[in-house]
Motif scaffolding. Structure first.
Motif, PDB file in Angstrom:
ATOM      1  N   SER A 156       0.708  -1.097  -0.231  1.00 45.29           N
ATOM      2  CA  SER A 156       0.068  -0.175   0.108  1.00 45.29           C
ATOM      3  C   SER A 156       0.735   1.186   0.225  1.00 45.29           C
ATOM      4  O   SER A 156       2.041   1.353   0.622  1.00 45.29           O
ATOM      5  N   VAL A 157       0.499   2.485  -0.356  1.00 42.11           N
ATOM      6  CA  VAL A 157       1.555   4.050  -0.074  1.00 42.11           C
ATOM      7  C   VAL A 157      -0.317   4.491   0.961  1.00 42.11           C
ATOM      8  O   VAL A 157      -0.835   4.865   0.279  1.00 42.11           O
ATOM      9  N   PHE A 158       0.793   5.431   1.322  1.00 44.14           N
ATOM     10  CA  PHE A 158       0.134   7.089   2.088  1.00 44.14           C
ATOM     11  C   PHE A 158       1.098   7.949   2.170  1.00 44.14           C
ATOM     12  O   PHE A 158       2.464   7.870   1.683  1.00 44.14           O
ATOM     13  N   TYR A 159       0.245   8.405   2.050  1.00 43.06           N
ATOM     14  CA  TYR A 159       0.641  10.267   2.432  1.00 43.06           C
ATOM     15  C   TYR A 159       1.264  11.385   3.246  1.00 43.06           C
ATOM     16  O   TYR A 159       0.610  10.388   4.494  1.00 43.06           O
ATOM     17  N   ILE A 160       1.918  11.786   2.957  1.00 41.50           N
ATOM     18  CA  ILE A 160       2.223  12.639   4.801  1.00 41.50           C
ATOM     19  C   ILE A 160       2.441  14.173   4.120  1.00 41.50           C
ATOM     20  O   ILE A 160       3.038  13.846   3.546  1.00 41.50           O
ATOM     21  N   THR A 161       1.445  15.026   4.841  1.00 43.29           N
ATOM     22  CA  THR A 161       2.246  15.797   4.288  1.00 43.29           C
ATOM     23  C   THR A 161       2.860  17.233   5.203  1.00 43.29           C
ATOM     24  O   THR A 161       3.218  16.767   6.952  1.00 43.29           O
ATOM     25  N   ASP A 162       3.183  18.558   5.354  1.00 42.17           N
ATOM     26  CA  ASP A 162       3.552  18.550   6.688  1.00 42.17           C
ATOM     27  C   ASP A 162       2.838  18.633   7.730  1.00 42.17           C
ATOM     28  O   ASP A 162       3.580  19.783   8.674  1.00 42.17           O
ATOM     29  N   LYS A 163       1.503  19.253   7.313  1.00 42.68           N
ATOM     30  CA  LYS A 163       0.714  18.984   8.524  1.00 42.68           C
ATOM     31  C   LYS A 163       0.787  17.368   9.252  1.00 42.68           C
ATOM     32  O   LYS A 163      -0.316  17.637  10.057  1.00 42.68           O
ATOM     33  N   GLY A 164       0.758  16.720   8.592  1.00 40.32           N
ATOM     34  CA  GLY A 164       1.016  15.689   9.381  1.00 40.32           C
ATOM     35  C   GLY A 164       0.665  14.185   8.482  1.00 40.32           C
ATOM     36  O   GLY A 164       0.309  14.843   6.871  1.00 40.32           O
ATOM     37  N   ALA A 165       0.075  13.440   8.603  1.00 43.51           N
ATOM     38  CA  ALA A 165      -0.646  11.679   8.191  1.00 43.51           C
ATOM     39  C   ALA A 165      -2.076  11.999   7.082  1.00 43.51           C
ATOM     40  O   ALA A 165      -2.467  13.188   8.455  1.00 43.51           O
ATOM     41  N   THR A 166      -1.783  11.892   6.175  1.00 43.97           N
ATOM     42  CA  THR A 166      -3.478  11.840   5.363  1.00 43.97           C
ATOM     43  C   THR A 166      -3.852  11.386   6.028  1.00 43.97           C
ATOM     44  O   THR A 166      -5.638  11.289   5.751  1.00 43.97           O
ATOM     45  N   GLU A 167      -4.146   9.798   6.865  1.00 47.47           N
ATOM     46  CA  GLU A 167      -5.246   9.102   7.212  1.00 47.47           C
ATOM     47  C   GLU A 167      -4.392   8.353   8.050  1.00 47.47           C
ATOM     48  O   GLU A 167      -3.920   7.997   8.472  1.00 47.47           O
ATOM     49  N   ASN A 168      -5.457   7.683   8.738  1.00 45.07           N
ATOM     50  CA  ASN A 168      -5.061   6.673  10.316  1.00 45.07           C
ATOM     51  C   ASN A 168      -4.727   5.583   9.580  1.00 45.07           C
ATOM     52  O   ASN A 168      -5.340   5.149   9.028  1.00 45.07           O
ATOM     53  N   ARG A 169      -3.789   5.355   9.686  1.00 48.76           N
ATOM     54  CA  ARG A 169      -3.331   3.867   9.537  1.00 48.76           C
ATOM     55  C   ARG A 169      -3.052   3.259  10.627  1.00 48.76           C
ATOM     56  O   ARG A 169      -1.890   3.687  11.581  1.00 48.76           O
ATOM     57  N   ILE A 170      -3.067   2.313  10.856  1.00 56.05           N
ATOM     58  CA  ILE A 170      -2.612   0.951  11.951  1.00 56.05           C
ATOM     59  C   ILE A 170      -2.446  -0.201  10.614  1.00 56.05           C
ATOM     60  O   ILE A 170      -2.604  -0.465  10.513  1.00 56.05           O
ATOM     61  N   PHE A 171      -0.792  -0.239  10.795  1.00 57.15           N
ATOM     62  CA  PHE A 171       0.029  -1.429  10.136  1.00 57.15           C
ATOM     63  C   PHE A 171      -0.368  -2.254  11.191  1.00 57.15           C
ATOM     64  O   PHE A 171      -0.068  -2.042  12.224  1.00 57.15           O
ATOM     65  N   LYS A 172      -0.241  -3.823  10.025  1.00 58.29           N
ATOM     66  CA  LYS A 172      -0.251  -5.164  10.442  1.00 58.29           C
ATOM     67  C   LYS A 172       1.676  -5.429  10.859  1.00 58.29           C
ATOM     68  O   LYS A 172       2.865  -4.379  10.577  1.00 58.29           O
ATOM     69  N   SER A 173       2.062  -5.946  11.649  1.00 53.91           N
ATOM     70  CA  SER A 173       3.159  -6.676  11.867  1.00 53.91           C
ATOM     71  C   SER A 173       3.498  -8.383  11.787  1.00 53.91           C
ATOM     72  O   SER A 173       2.988  -9.114  11.569  1.00 53.91           O
ATOM     73  N   PRO A 174       4.538  -8.223  11.117  1.00 53.49           N
ATOM     74  CA  PRO A 174       5.762  -7.282  10.448  1.00 53.49           C
ATOM     75  C   PRO A 174       5.335  -6.753   9.349  1.00 53.49           C
ATOM     76  O   PRO A 174       4.193  -6.736   8.527  1.00 53.49           O
ATOM     77  N   ASN A 175       6.313  -5.397   9.072  1.00 52.74           N
ATOM     78  CA  ASN A 175       6.126  -5.062   7.975  1.00 52.74           C
ATOM     79  C   ASN A 175       7.410  -4.171   7.310  1.00 52.74           C
ATOM     80  O   ASN A 175       8.156  -3.854   8.275  1.00 52.74           O
ATOM     81  N   HIS A 176       7.364  -3.074   6.522  1.00 47.38           N
ATOM     82  CA  HIS A 176       8.649  -3.060   5.982  1.00 47.38           C
ATOM     83  C   HIS A 176       8.574  -1.834   5.286  1.00 47.38           C
ATOM     84  O   HIS A 176       7.185  -1.264   4.862  1.00 47.38           O
ATOM     85  N   THR A 177       8.536  -0.211   5.684  1.00 44.46           N
ATOM     86  CA  THR A 177       7.843   1.067   5.280  1.00 44.46           C
ATOM     87  C   THR A 177       9.298   1.751   4.743  1.00 44.46           C
ATOM     88  O   THR A 177      10.279   1.504   5.220  1.00 44.46           O
ATOM     89  N   ILE A 178       8.884   2.310   3.574  1.00 47.55           N
ATOM     90  CA  ILE A 178      10.479   2.839   2.676  1.00 47.55           C
ATOM     91  C   ILE A 178       9.474   4.121   2.173  1.00 47.55           C
ATOM     92  O   ILE A 178       8.151   4.415   1.456  1.00 47.55           O
ATOM     93  N   MET A 179      10.137   5.300   2.078  1.00 48.43           N
ATOM     94  CA  MET A 179       9.840   6.535   1.253  1.00 48.43           C
ATOM     95  C   MET A 179      10.168   6.023  -0.127  1.00 48.43           C
ATOM     96  O   MET A 179      11.053   5.666  -0.589  1.00 48.43           O
ATOM     97  N   LEU A 180       9.043   6.716  -0.791  1.00 48.35           N
ATOM     98  CA  LEU A 180       9.140   6.837  -2.291  1.00 48.35           C
ATOM     99  C   LEU A 180      10.123   7.877  -2.810  1.00 48.35           C
ATOM    100  O   LEU A 180      10.814   7.593  -3.822  1.00 48.35           O
ATOM    101  N   TRP A 181       9.321   9.251  -2.408  1.00 48.76           N
ATOM    102  CA  TRP A 181       9.376  10.549  -2.686  1.00 48.76           C
ATOM    103  C   TRP A 181       9.024  11.299  -2.300  1.00 48.76           C
ATOM    104  O   TRP A 181       7.989  11.161  -1.336  1.00 48.76           O
TER     105      TRP A 181
END
Length: 345
Positions: free
Chosen positions: A30-55
């Motif tokens: 999945s893809v999620f976005y963060i602005t300078d005001k914070g995350a655009t949505e509330n997300r609870i991620f399953k474990s284990p997971n791997h998160t990486i910045m794209l751009w």
């Protein structure tokens, strides 16, 4: 070394991802976005997971004294998560028990691309943002992640945007990342190149198309050849084929944009009916606009092309169509051009 010289490695990766796809891993991408005001949505991620910045799009920098602010943000940032204060950041997350295995395989797949190919994939979105934000006074700054896994995930989004335009903007990308990687690699083997998708700079909401085509991604190769023939005859910005307007379709509320194109801004809508057309969400959205045209008794504006005999709600045995299995793409294009001429009269 370009992709065209790496067919053996692509085939090895196909074999590896096919082996894992056959196991039906419970894994999500999945893809999620963060602005300078914070995350655009509330997300609870399953474990284990791997998160990486794209751009990231940092924002506009004042040419005279904006560099100091950028340097301060850089110095105070954990660069694993990008630069602090960025206006918009895109992150990818892989969730599930086999995420570590997928990450290792994704890094190897990301090594397929040379520097130029990787740059095209990485800057696909941010270059559009920077172009839109350019005003001659401020410098629009952006950054991309050069990690091999980020490159591969960006390629998966690129592949998704080509096969199912609009779906790369959804939160969860289907199918699972092993299966999606397999499909993407098979497409890469067939066409080992990274192409710029957007071919028009005309504003899409100001164009009245002579022809708009509604079809599922499974028949894109066939439909794209028809689009090529139509463009050669009708000229620029006369045919609505989604790849020609890719950057303009990367927007919120895409459903309303597409419905306006099909319902109001096209002289003729060509619908490619088949089993997959019934199953696809975006085809269903376009089909609503087509049904409204039929309801308004503007039947001359609709043309049916069939790949099979699958039942489509709203289409009956008394409705006429052209059998795509009997004619070449060039001949189908000729039929469409005949209808365009009649509609214009």
């Amino acid at each position: 070394m370009s992709l065209r010289k790496k067919k053996n490695e692509i085939q090895r990766l196909i074999n590896a991802f096919e082996h894992e796809a056959d196991k039906f891993h419970d894994l999500t991408f999945s893809v999620f976005y963060i602005t300078d005001k914070g995350a655009t949505e509330n997300r609870i991620f399953k474990s284990p997971n791997h998160t990486i910045m794209l751009w990231q799009y940092y924002g506009k920098i004042d040419r005279k004294n904006g560099a100091e602010s950028l340097v301060n943000d850089l110095m105070s940032s954990d660069l694993q998560w990008g630069v602090r204060g960025s206006k918009l950041s895109a992150f990818a997350v892989v969730e599930g028990e086999s995420c570590n295995l997928f990450c290792r395989m994704a890094k190897r797949a990301g090594c397929l691309f040379n520097k130029k190919e990787a740059s095209t994939l990485q800057s696909r979105i941010v270059s559009d943002i920077q172009q839109a934000e350019q005003d001659g006074i401020f410098i629009p700054a952006a950054a991309v992640n050069s990690n091999e896994m980020a490159i591969w995930l960006n390629y998966l989004l690129y592949h998704t945007s080509k096969s199912n335009p609009g779906k790369e903007k959804q939160r969860r990308i289907e199918p699972d990342p092993f299966s999606l990687s397999l499909l993407a690699l098979e497409a890469l083997l067939d066409n080992p190149s990274i192409e710029k998708a957007d071919k028009s700079m005309s504003k899409i909401d100001q164009i009245n198309f002579k022809v708009a085509m509604s079809f599922p991604g499974e028949h894109r190769k066939y439909v794209s050849k028809i689009a090529d023939h139509l463009r050669n005859k009708l000229g620029k910005d006369q045919v609505f084929y989604d790849f020609d307007y890719q950057s303009q379709l990367a927007r919120p509320n895409l459903d309303t944009v597409l419905q306006k194109i099909y319902r109001d801004n096209s002289d003729l809508v060509v619908v490619f009916l088949c089993k997959e057309y019934v199953e696809k969400e975006w085809c269903g959205l376009e089909w609503r606009a087509v049904r409204d045209i039929i309801k308004a008794k503007e039947n001359d504006r609709i043309m049916f092309i069939r790949f099979d005999d699958s039942q489509v709600d709203g289409v009956f045995s008394i409705d006429g169509y052209i059998d795509a299995n009997r004619f070449t793409e060039e001949k189908i294009a000729e039929f469409i051009l005949e209808r365009v001429q009649l509609v214009s009269q």
